[in-house]
Design a protein around this motif. Structure first.
Motif, PDB file in Angstrom:
ATOM      1  N   GLY A  49      18.150  51.436  38.920  1.00 18.54           N
ATOM      2  CA  GLY A  49      19.079  50.304  38.818  1.00 18.54           C
ATOM      3  C   GLY A  49      19.619  50.160  37.404  1.00 18.54           C
ATOM      4  O   GLY A  49      20.828  49.998  37.199  1.00 18.54           O
TER       5      GLY A  49
ATOM      6  N   SER B 209      23.554  47.862  41.458  1.00 21.76           N
ATOM      7  CA  SER B 209      23.052  49.178  41.033  1.00 21.76           C
ATOM      8  C   SER B 209      21.693  49.447  41.652  1.00 21.76           C
ATOM      9  O   SER B 209      21.400  50.560  42.105  1.00 21.76           O
ATOM     10  CB  SER B 209      22.931  49.227  39.504  1.00 21.76           C
ATOM     11  OG  SER B 209      24.175  48.971  38.915  1.00 21.76           O
ATOM     12  N   LEU B 210      20.859  48.416  41.660  1.00 19.96           N
ATOM     13  CA  LEU B 210      19.514  48.564  42.213  1.00 19.96           C
ATOM     14  C   LEU B 210      19.583  48.906  43.698  1.00 19.96           C
ATOM     15  O   LEU B 210      18.906  49.827  44.180  1.00 19.96           O
ATOM     16  CB  LEU B 210      18.743  47.255  42.016  1.00 19.96           C
ATOM     17  CG  LEU B 210      17.274  47.274  42.397  1.00 19.96           C
ATOM     18  CD1 LEU B 210      16.472  48.075  41.394  1.00 19.96           C
ATOM     19  CD2 LEU B 210      16.725  45.854  42.472  1.00 19.96           C
TER      20      LEU B 210
END
Lengths: 516, 201
Positions: A142, A156-157
């Motif tokens: 992430g 992102s994670l």
């Protein structure tokens, strides 16, 4: 933009490799151990790329960024880790696991020590701490995607975890090994490329040391910035040992011994893994130091390598680094998830709940765990993300302290019994947890890993005296796993010309033994 | 794998008896004692070699194994190929060391063949071959080319070095289990020369 394109091409390539090799899984042994057909090059690179996780791009550089050359205690131990692991456990564990017919590292311990309780406790420790370890990889993915693409951390994670999980469940062990092999190559190329670029920016190692010395001379000390660990040999030794011998206690790493093509594979694999380590291991730690000189105001030290790539070397180098980081994260995460899933499916579900479970059902249980760890990891990372360094060192240390002594004793001491092994596992794990939670390294100047290892070894020696010797069958198996010892003095008279005949006769005797 | 074999089969006469092999090991390495011994026969193909004259005249007749009887030429070199590992070597086996053996013709290899007890030696199983005659031929030829480059004489007439038809040779070995601290181990003893090598099973 180029980062995203390179990243997508890389992902497609890995998915293709994973899919190609997953089609070869026909039996349970194929799925869990690749049919024990893995050669030296793939063994070496899958072992090293699995061992070197996102920690190497985040935790390691962050350590040197904060503490200067102190981080090199960890790096130096890490360089020799692969060699130590293969040399001490490789051949013997390969032989013994095949003699016992074990398919997972926990099943191997159960069969060696003839004890169900080892399966229960070993599985519990493995699943919990392998999951902790993999959560560290999720957070690293992430953070990396956030820095290099500009997407928010939560997005992102989600993308990082989704990619890792989707990719892991798509194939079995053989797919994991081969993708690890290619990821190992990408990691070393990416890391070494960025290191050369970084060193050229700061005038080489001499220029780097001059710059650090001007900022704070204690950066150059092996005792940490501000001499934080001055003469604390217990901390230094623990930092050196954790990665030098710690890998011998990691189920997802030692399973590589069990899947080797033959016991001899270990020798060549040890050479390859050492070469790879020399090229790779020091680089992130040096990049952390370069970060001090080039990015002194960086807020999150764990982002030093992505930030260097993004801000100092944008473009293709940034893309190269993104793929290298994701390769490190994915090659470790897939092995962790694969191993945790295998242990849950084979050692818990099949062993205690459904002995006649089909391979399909076991794969389903394994994937269920992967999914659960993913959901839990996302929640934890969003709510209160721990540092990658902290969670990896904690999980790594606990796994190492639990399993190093039982694994080594299993193949070096034929009288090692279940009482000794259980005492070593439980005491090692508990010591590491207490030491870390209570920050006892600050007051005792002893690293949690070293404390756990000492306690585990002492408990093994004491409690092994109270257990009964293993059965004669197990003692014979351990002796066979130790290999034939040539009687003292005989080497000098050996007729070297007879080596081919001796090799063929050995094979004939083995085959005759199997037939009989 | 079925391996066709040449029509002639010979036995290399065992010379080292079980007791000799045991005494030799015990004398050399005090503390090592023999537990058991078993005789086996290891298969090879032996290839006689024809070598061209150094002066460039016609090649001399086939040298080596069994050629002297037919041609009167003294035996020189032969090449043997190990039928399990596929390794080739130059041999100095002479006619006197060999005796004809086996039913004629022999069945294809591998065969469940046991050499019967003879002259104070127990019966011994013949190990199954894994190398075909074609592969053995190629190996022997490659090896011959290699050794030709090592010898000045052979180098001069390398183009005229040829292999003859092979024969099957069975060579006796003792598999000896010996007691040594802390474990027992196995040793392969050449029943012709007395040389030995540990067996790493």
């Amino acid at each position: 933009m180029i980062e995203k394109i390179v990243f997508i091409v890389y992902l497609a390539g890995m998915l293709f490799i994973g899919y190609y090799f997953s089609r070869r899984d026909e039996t349970l042994e194929d799925y869990l151990l690749g049919g024990r057909t893995i050669g030296p090059a793939v063994t070496a690179l899958t072992m090293q790329s699995t061992s070197m996780s996102g920690y190497m791009f985040m935790g390691g550089p962050a350590l040197t960024f904060k503490s200067g050359w102190f981080g090199f205690w960890y790096a130096t131990g890490d360089v020799g880790g692969g060699l130590v692991n293969l040399a001490i456990l490789g051949k013997r564990m390969r032989r013994l696991s095949q003699i016992l017919g074990a398919l997972t590292p926990i099943e191997y311990l159960e069969k060696r020590y003839e004890c169900k309780a080892i399966t229960i406790i070993g599985s519990l420790i493995s699943i919990v701490f392998l999951s902790c370890y993999v959560i560290g990889q999720f957070i690293a993915s992430g953070k990396t995607l956030e820095t290099l693409t500009g997407w928010p951390f939560a997005v992102s994670l989600l993308i990082g975890v989704g990619v890792i999980i989707g990719y892991t469940v798509s194939g079995g062990y053989l797919a994991v090994c081969w993708t690890d092999f290619f990821q190992g190559i990408i990691m070393v190329l990416g890391m070494f490329g960025i290191l050369i670029m970084g060193l050229s920016r700061v005038g080489g190692l001499t220029g780097l040391n001059n710059a650090l010395g001007k900022m704070d001379p204690t950066y150059l000390s092996l005792w940490g910035k501000g001499l934080e660990y001055n003469n604390q040999w217990g901390v230094a030794l623990g930092a050196l040992l954790i990665y030098a011998i710690g890998y011998m206690g990691l189920p997802h790493v030692v399973v590589r011994h069990m899947s080797m093509k033959s016991p001899k594979t270990a020798k060549v694999a040890a050479v390859y893994s050492t070469i790879w380590n020399i090229l790779f291991v020091y680089s992130p730690y040096v990049l952390g130091l370069i970060g001090i000189a080039l990015l002194p105001n960086l807020k999150d030290p764990e982002m030093v390598v992505p930030a260097l790539a993004h801000e100092v070397f944008p473009g293709i180098f940034s893309a190269l680094l993104l793929t290298a980081i994701m390769a490190a994260i994915m090659s470790t995460a897939d092995s962790l998830l694969m191993q945790a899933g295998s242990i849950l499916a084979r050692d818990v579900y099949q062993r205690f709940f459904r002995p006649n479970a089909s391979q399909k059902q076991m794969v389903f249980v394994s994937r269920l765990l992967v999914f659960a760890v993913g959901v839990f990891g996302i929640i934890l990372a969003v709510l209160q993300p721990p540092t990658v360094f902290g969670i990896v060192v904690f999980a790594f240390g606990t796994l190492g302290d639990s399993f190093i002594v039982p694994y080594i004793a299993a193949v070096y001491y034929e009288k090692a019994n279940k009482v000794g092994a259980l005492a070593a596992m439980i005491s090692g794990a508990i010591t590491n947890i207490i030491w870390t939670a209570g920050a006892l390294d600050r007051t005792t100047a002893i690293h949690p890993f070293l404390a756990g290892l000492i306690v585990s070894a002492v408990f093994f020696v004491i409690f092994n005296r109270f257990g009964r010797d293993p059965s004669q069958e197990i003692k014979d198996a351990v002796r066979r796993a130790m290999g034939v010892r040539i009687p003292k003095g005989v080497e000098s008279g050996i007729s070297a010309m007879m080596a081919p005949e001796a090799k063929a006769v050995a094979r004939f005797l083995r085959e005759e033994g199997v037939t009989a | 794998m079925e391996v066709s074999i040449p029509p002639k089969c010979f036995l290399l006469k065992p010379l080292i008896r079980e007791v000799d092999a045991t005494c030799s090991l015990e004398e050399r390495y005090p503390g090592v004692t023999q537990v058991s011994a078993r005789l086996i026969y290891y298969p090879y193909f032996g290839f006689p070699v024809a070598i061209g004259s150094p002066r460039g005249s016609r090649p001399s007749p086939l040298s080596g194994l069994f050629c002297s009887e037919d041609t009167g030429v003294p035996e020189r070199i032969s090449i043997i190929v190990d039928l399990l590992e596929g390794q080739a070597a130059v041999t100095d086996i002479t006619r006197e060391q060999l005796e004809a053996f086996g039913p004629d013709p022999l069945p294809h290899l591998p065969f469940a063949l046991t050499v019967p007890a003879r002259e104070g030696f127990p019966p011994g199983k013949v190990l199954d071959a894994r190398i075909t005659m074609d592969d053995a031929n190629k190996t022997a030829l490659t090896f011959l080319t290699f050794i030709a480059t090592k010898s000045r004489r052979l180098r001069r007439c390398a183009s005229e070095v040829t292999l003859g038809a092979p024969v099957l040779i069975l060579k006796p070995f003792w598999i000896m289990e010996i007691q040594s601290h802390p474990d027992n181990s196995k040793m392969l003893v050449d029943a012709v020369s007395g040389g030995y090598h540990p067996i790493l099973t």
